[in-house]
Structures are given as structure tokens and as C-alpha cells.
Design a protein around this motif. Sequence first.
Motif, PDB file in Angstrom:
ATOM      1  N   SER A  35     -12.207 -41.962 -63.802  1.00  0.00           N
ATOM      2  CA  SER A  35     -12.831 -43.091 -64.515  1.00  0.00           C
ATOM      3  C   SER A  35     -12.587 -42.974 -66.013  1.00  0.00           C
ATOM      4  CB  SER A  35     -14.343 -43.094 -64.279  1.00  0.00           C
ATOM      5  OG  SER A  35     -14.654 -43.078 -62.911  1.00  0.00           O
ATOM      6  N   LYS A  71     -19.874 -48.055 -69.200  1.00  0.00           N
ATOM      7  CA  LYS A  71     -19.621 -47.242 -67.987  1.00  0.00           C
ATOM      8  C   LYS A  71     -19.796 -45.773 -68.388  1.00  0.00           C
ATOM      9  CE  LYS A  71     -15.120 -46.388 -67.231  1.00  0.00           C
ATOM     10  NZ  LYS A  71     -13.799 -46.433 -66.593  1.00  0.00           N
ATOM     11  N   HIS A  73     -20.571 -43.078 -67.091  1.00  0.00           N
ATOM     12  CA  HIS A  73     -20.048 -41.921 -66.337  1.00  0.00           C
ATOM     13  C   HIS A  73     -18.680 -41.476 -66.874  1.00  0.00           C
ATOM     14  CE1 HIS A  73     -18.630 -45.563 -64.289  1.00  0.00           C
ATOM     15  NE2 HIS A  73     -17.613 -44.867 -63.837  1.00  0.00           N
ATOM     16  N   GLY A 120     -25.279 -45.109 -68.541  1.00  0.00           N
ATOM     17  CA  GLY A 120     -25.057 -44.415 -67.273  1.00  0.00           C
ATOM     18  C   GLY A 120     -25.667 -45.224 -66.147  1.00  0.00           C
ATOM     19  N   LEU A 122     -25.546 -48.425 -64.818  1.00  0.00           N
ATOM     20  CA  LEU A 122     -24.517 -49.445 -65.046  1.00  0.00           C
ATOM     21  C   LEU A 122     -25.120 -50.832 -65.259  1.00  0.00           C
ATOM     22  CD1 LEU A 122     -21.966 -48.172 -62.394  1.00  0.00           C
ATOM     23  CD2 LEU A 122     -21.710 -48.096 -64.874  1.00  0.00           C
ATOM     24  N   GLY A 150     -16.909 -51.206 -66.549  1.00  0.00           N
ATOM     25  CA  GLY A 150     -16.036 -51.013 -65.399  1.00  0.00           C
ATOM     26  C   GLY A 150     -15.908 -52.296 -64.601  1.00  0.00           C
ATOM     27  N   ASP A 151     -14.909 -52.340 -63.708  1.00  0.00           N
ATOM     28  CA  ASP A 151     -14.734 -53.567 -62.906  1.00  0.00           C
ATOM     29  C   ASP A 151     -15.678 -53.597 -61.704  1.00  0.00           C
ATOM     30  OD1 ASP A 151     -13.301 -51.527 -61.653  1.00  0.00           O
ATOM     31  OD2 ASP A 151     -11.567 -52.759 -61.186  1.00  0.00           O
ATOM     32  N   GLY A 152     -16.260 -52.442 -61.365  1.00  0.00           N
ATOM     33  CA  GLY A 152     -17.361 -52.463 -60.405  1.00  0.00           C
ATOM     34  C   GLY A 152     -18.637 -52.837 -61.131  1.00  0.00           C
ATOM     35  N   GLU A 153     -18.788 -52.313 -62.328  1.00  0.00           N
ATOM     36  CA  GLU A 153     -19.991 -52.556 -63.130  1.00  0.00           C
ATOM     37  C   GLU A 153     -20.232 -54.046 -63.382  1.00  0.00           C
ATOM     38  OE1 GLU A 153     -19.939 -50.839 -67.086  1.00  0.00           O
ATOM     39  OE2 GLU A 153     -22.064 -51.274 -67.344  1.00  0.00           O
ATOM     40  N   GLU A 156     -22.886 -56.237 -61.754  1.00  0.00           N
ATOM     41  CA  GLU A 156     -24.314 -56.194 -62.110  1.00  0.00           C
ATOM     42  C   GLU A 156     -24.728 -57.523 -62.743  1.00  0.00           C
ATOM     43  OE1 GLU A 156     -26.706 -53.995 -61.756  1.00  0.00           O
ATOM     44  OE2 GLU A 156     -25.647 -52.178 -61.110  1.00  0.00           O
ATOM     45  N   ASN A 181      -9.690 -51.156 -63.044  1.00  0.00           N
ATOM     46  CA  ASN A 181      -8.875 -50.151 -62.347  1.00  0.00           C
ATOM     47  C   ASN A 181      -8.866 -50.343 -60.832  1.00  0.00           C
ATOM     48  OD1 ASN A 181     -11.363 -49.074 -61.521  1.00  0.00           O
ATOM     49  ND2 ASN A 181     -11.388 -47.526 -63.155  1.00  0.00           N
ATOM     50  N   PHE A 183     -11.101 -49.970 -58.535  1.00  0.00           N
ATOM     51  CA  PHE A 183     -11.957 -49.140 -57.686  1.00  0.00           C
ATOM     52  C   PHE A 183     -13.358 -49.038 -58.267  1.00  0.00           C
ATOM     53  CE2 PHE A 183      -7.790 -47.616 -56.376  1.00  0.00           C
ATOM     54  CZ  PHE A 183      -7.947 -47.500 -55.007  1.00  0.00           C
ATOM     55  N   GLN A 184     -14.331 -48.894 -57.398  1.00  0.00           N
ATOM     56  CA  GLN A 184     -15.668 -48.492 -57.823  1.00  0.00           C
ATOM     57  C   GLN A 184     -16.102 -47.323 -56.944  1.00  0.00           C
ATOM     58  OE1 GLN A 184     -17.284 -52.643 -57.160  1.00  0.00           O
ATOM     59  NE2 GLN A 184     -18.921 -51.429 -56.263  1.00  0.00           N
ATOM     60  N   GLN A 185     -17.381 -46.963 -56.982  1.00  0.00           N
ATOM     61  CA  GLN A 185     -17.770 -45.685 -56.365  1.00  0.00           C
ATOM     62  C   GLN A 185     -17.357 -45.578 -54.890  1.00  0.00           C
ATOM     63  OE1 GLN A 185     -21.903 -44.671 -56.948  1.00  0.00           O
ATOM     64  NE2 GLN A 185     -21.595 -42.623 -56.194  1.00  0.00           N
ATOM     65  N   LYS A 243      -6.683 -46.166 -61.986  1.00  0.00           N
ATOM     66  CA  LYS A 243      -7.697 -45.102 -62.025  1.00  0.00           C
ATOM     67  C   LYS A 243      -6.991 -43.746 -61.955  1.00  0.00           C
ATOM     68  CE  LYS A 243     -12.431 -44.503 -60.459  1.00  0.00           C
ATOM     69  NZ  LYS A 243     -13.591 -45.231 -59.936  1.00  0.00           N
ATOM     70  N   HIS A 258     -13.296 -40.677 -57.099  1.00  0.00           N
ATOM     71  CA  HIS A 258     -14.412 -41.017 -57.981  1.00  0.00           C
ATOM     72  C   HIS A 258     -15.412 -39.866 -58.107  1.00  0.00           C
ATOM     73  CE1 HIS A 258     -17.113 -43.765 -60.105  1.00  0.00           C
ATOM     74  NE2 HIS A 258     -18.068 -43.078 -59.503  1.00  0.00           N
TER      75      HIS A 258
HETATM   76  C1  LIG Z   1     -27.163 -49.154 -61.823  1.00  0.00           C
HETATM   77  C2  LIG Z   1     -26.257 -48.127 -61.248  1.00  0.00           C
HETATM   78  N1  LIG Z   1     -25.978 -48.151 -59.941  1.00  0.00           N
HETATM   79  C3  LIG Z   1     -25.154 -47.215 -59.384  1.00  0.00           C
HETATM   80  C4  LIG Z   1     -24.642 -46.217 -60.175  1.00  0.00           C
HETATM   81  C5  LIG Z   1     -23.760 -45.137 -59.552  1.00  0.00           C
HETATM   82  N2  LIG Z   1     -22.376 -45.287 -59.976  1.00  0.00           N
HETATM   83  C6  LIG Z   1     -21.827 -44.478 -60.891  1.00  0.00           C
HETATM   84  S1  LIG Z   1     -20.214 -44.845 -61.211  1.00  0.00           S
HETATM   85  C7  LIG Z   1     -20.229 -46.117 -60.109  1.00  0.00           C
HETATM   86  C8  LIG Z   1     -18.999 -46.942 -59.856  1.00  0.00           C
HETATM   87  C9  LIG Z   1     -18.594 -47.709 -61.052  1.00  0.00           C
HETATM   88  O1  LIG Z   1     -17.390 -48.390 -60.811  1.00  0.00           O
HETATM   89  P1  LIG Z   1     -16.645 -49.056 -62.004  1.00  0.00           P
HETATM   90  O2  LIG Z   1     -17.600 -49.828 -62.831  1.00  0.00           O
HETATM   91  O3  LIG Z   1     -15.505 -49.798 -61.452  1.00  0.00           O
HETATM   92  O4  LIG Z   1     -16.176 -47.815 -62.878  1.00  0.00           O
HETATM   93  P2  LIG Z   1     -14.890 -46.876 -62.707  1.00  0.00           P
HETATM   94  O5  LIG Z   1     -15.413 -45.519 -62.390  1.00  0.00           O
HETATM   95  O6  LIG Z   1     -14.011 -47.421 -61.631  1.00  0.00           O
HETATM   96  O7  LIG Z   1     -14.230 -46.932 -64.028  1.00  0.00           O
HETATM   97  C10 LIG Z   1     -21.487 -46.242 -59.501  1.00  0.00           C
HETATM   98  C11 LIG Z   1     -21.817 -47.238 -58.477  1.00  0.00           C
HETATM   99  C12 LIG Z   1     -24.979 -46.217 -61.540  1.00  0.00           C
HETATM  100  N3  LIG Z   1     -24.496 -45.289 -62.381  1.00  0.00           N
HETATM  101  N4  LIG Z   1     -25.780 -47.185 -62.065  1.00  0.00           N
END
Ligand SMILES: Cc1ncc(C[n+]2csc(CCOP(=O)(O)OP(=O)(O)O)c2C)c(N)n1
Length: 275
Positions: A35, A71, A73, A120, A122, A150-153, A156, A181, A183-185, A243, A258
Motif C-alpha cells: 500500500s 489511507k 495504513h 487509519g 479510513l 485509497g481506491d477501496g477507501e 466510505e 491500485n 485492490f483493497q483489504q 500495488k 495487503h
Molecule cells: C474504517 C475502516 N475500515 C476498515 C479498515 C481496515 N483496512 C485497513 S486497509 C484497508 C483496505 C484499504 O484499501 P485501499 O483504500 O484501496 O488502500 P490500499 O491499501 O489498496 O492502498 C482496510 C479495509 C480501516 N482501516 N478503517
Amino acid sequence: MTVRLSLPDLLAKAKVIRRHIVMSTTAAASGHPTSSMSATDIVTALYFGGVMRYDAKNPTAPGRDKFILSKGHAAPLLYAILAEAGYFSTDMLPTLRKIGSPLEGHPNYRRLPGVEASTGSLGQGLSIGVGAALAAKLDNFDARTYVLTGDGEVAEGQIWEAVMSAAKYRLDNLVCIVDQNGFQQTGATTDVLDLRPLVPKFEAFGWFAQEINGHDVNEILIAFDKAKHIKGKPSAIVCRTVKGYPIHQMLASDPNHHGKPLTKDEAVQAYAIIG
Ligand SMILES: Cc1ncc(C[n+]2csc(CCOP(=O)(O)OP(=O)(O)O)c2C)c(N)n1
Ligand SMILES: [Mg+2]
């Protein structure tokens, strides 16, 4: 002040940042190297390509530009960038995630200079960015705020509340960068929730939006410059990334990888690929 490296020096800096990411997460035996690496070229360009105005020796200077790692993390990336920018010593990087270290698993703005927001959970960083950009306007500062999501983020709901309010307040000093990227978790965004194409979605909310190759430093710099010249609306830059770039081929059996550090042997292989 700004730091503006030449293109070859920027590419070299991105390699240094990626090596720090691998080293710190492998030393911690935990964290999110892939990530962090998808967004390395973007954030390296921001801090070292003459885009952001900051002073590492005066990290809370009024009127500074701000970078918010929504993002959170991808903290190993932020820590490597801040250390290279001079906010603290690179000697601290191996303390990532160790008990007592301010280099927590996710950024804590109370403990580390240069961290603009504790993130952290998201979805929150863009709202913090809206507040920072609005405050800069109210204070008559010519200061810009950059938020990396992030593209998973972006699934939200709070992201889209922030998108709406940023357009309402005409925050042309706010840039939302999406690290697309794929992908998400729990897997590929195509399987979990695919919001592509994102550009027309931002545009529908009244934003100026661009889509670029997030590993082409030249394209990244041009996009930041274009965003600086847009008046009356916030800017989104959707970055197509890979990623784990450039060690994705090494991780082909698990392209998301991940939240997993590399083993010591894998790290040696990674350093060779990064160069
Ligand atoms: C509100 C919330 N829900 C779940 C998580 C757990 N989590 C950490 S990273 C992640 C995936 C994020 O995917 P993306 O935004 O695409 O980031 P990438 O790692 O692919 O850059 C998740 C679900 C979190 N940190 N915050
Ligand atoms: Mg992602």
C-alpha cells in the motif's frame, strides 16, 4: 519553502523511499509495504518535486501546505518521506511499530512532527482536509492541502460528504489524490466494490478531475501544476497505480499482499528490484 529536485534525482529519491519502506516493515515484521509503494512516486513528487511548501525545521508554521495521509495504513511511506525531508532522523525508521516509538502503525499527529492528522480509520482524511483548506481561506493564507486516499477507501460514505462540502465552499486549494491500485483489504476492487470510473463521479460533484499514470513522475508533476491553476473548485487526481510497484512481479502469486511485510530473504530480492 519548496524542495525541487531534478527528474533523475526525484527518481533516485523514490528508490530511497521504497527501500526505507521495505526495511522498516521487514524490521517490524508487520505493516503495509505494498500500500505504501503504490503511492511512493506521488508523495515523492509532492515533497521533493517543488509542489508543496513546507519547512521541516518549523513544522507548524502558519500558512504551510499540508499533506494528509487519509489511507493511514501507508504510514511507512509517510515516515520515509518525512525523514528524508528532514523532520526527524532516518535512524528512527527501523523503530516502526516498536513499543514506545512515535512511528506507530498508523500516523499520530501528537507524536511526530510533519504528521498533519491522525489517520487509519479510513474515510476521514478528506474531511480533515476540507477543514484545513477552509481554514486557510478564512485566514487568508495562500496554502494548499493535499489528501491521499485509497481506491477501496473511497467507498466510505464520509468521503462523498467531504466531496460535496469541498465543492460548496469552492475549495480550489484542496487536492484529493486517489491511489487507484485496484485492490483493497479483501481483494480486487472489481470483486469488492468497483467505483471506476472515478473522474466523472468527482466531476458530477463539481470538482475538476484528472486521471494519470501514478508512476510517471512527469505526469504527476504536470497534474499538480494543472490543479494549482484551477480556480473556484477543488481538484481530484485519480492515479492509476500498481500495488507493490515495482516488486509486484515478485508477489505475483498474491498481487494484493495487503498488510504483509516481506521476509528478510524477500527484502533482499526487493532491494535488487528497486535498485
Ligand atoms: C474504517 C475502516 N475500515 C476498515 C479498515 C481496515 N483496512 C485497513 S486497509 C484497508 C483496505 C484499504 O484499501 P485501499 O483504500 O484501496 O488502500 P490500499 O491499501 O489498496 O492502498 C482496510 C479495509 C480501516 N482501516 N478503517
Ligand atoms: Mg487500493
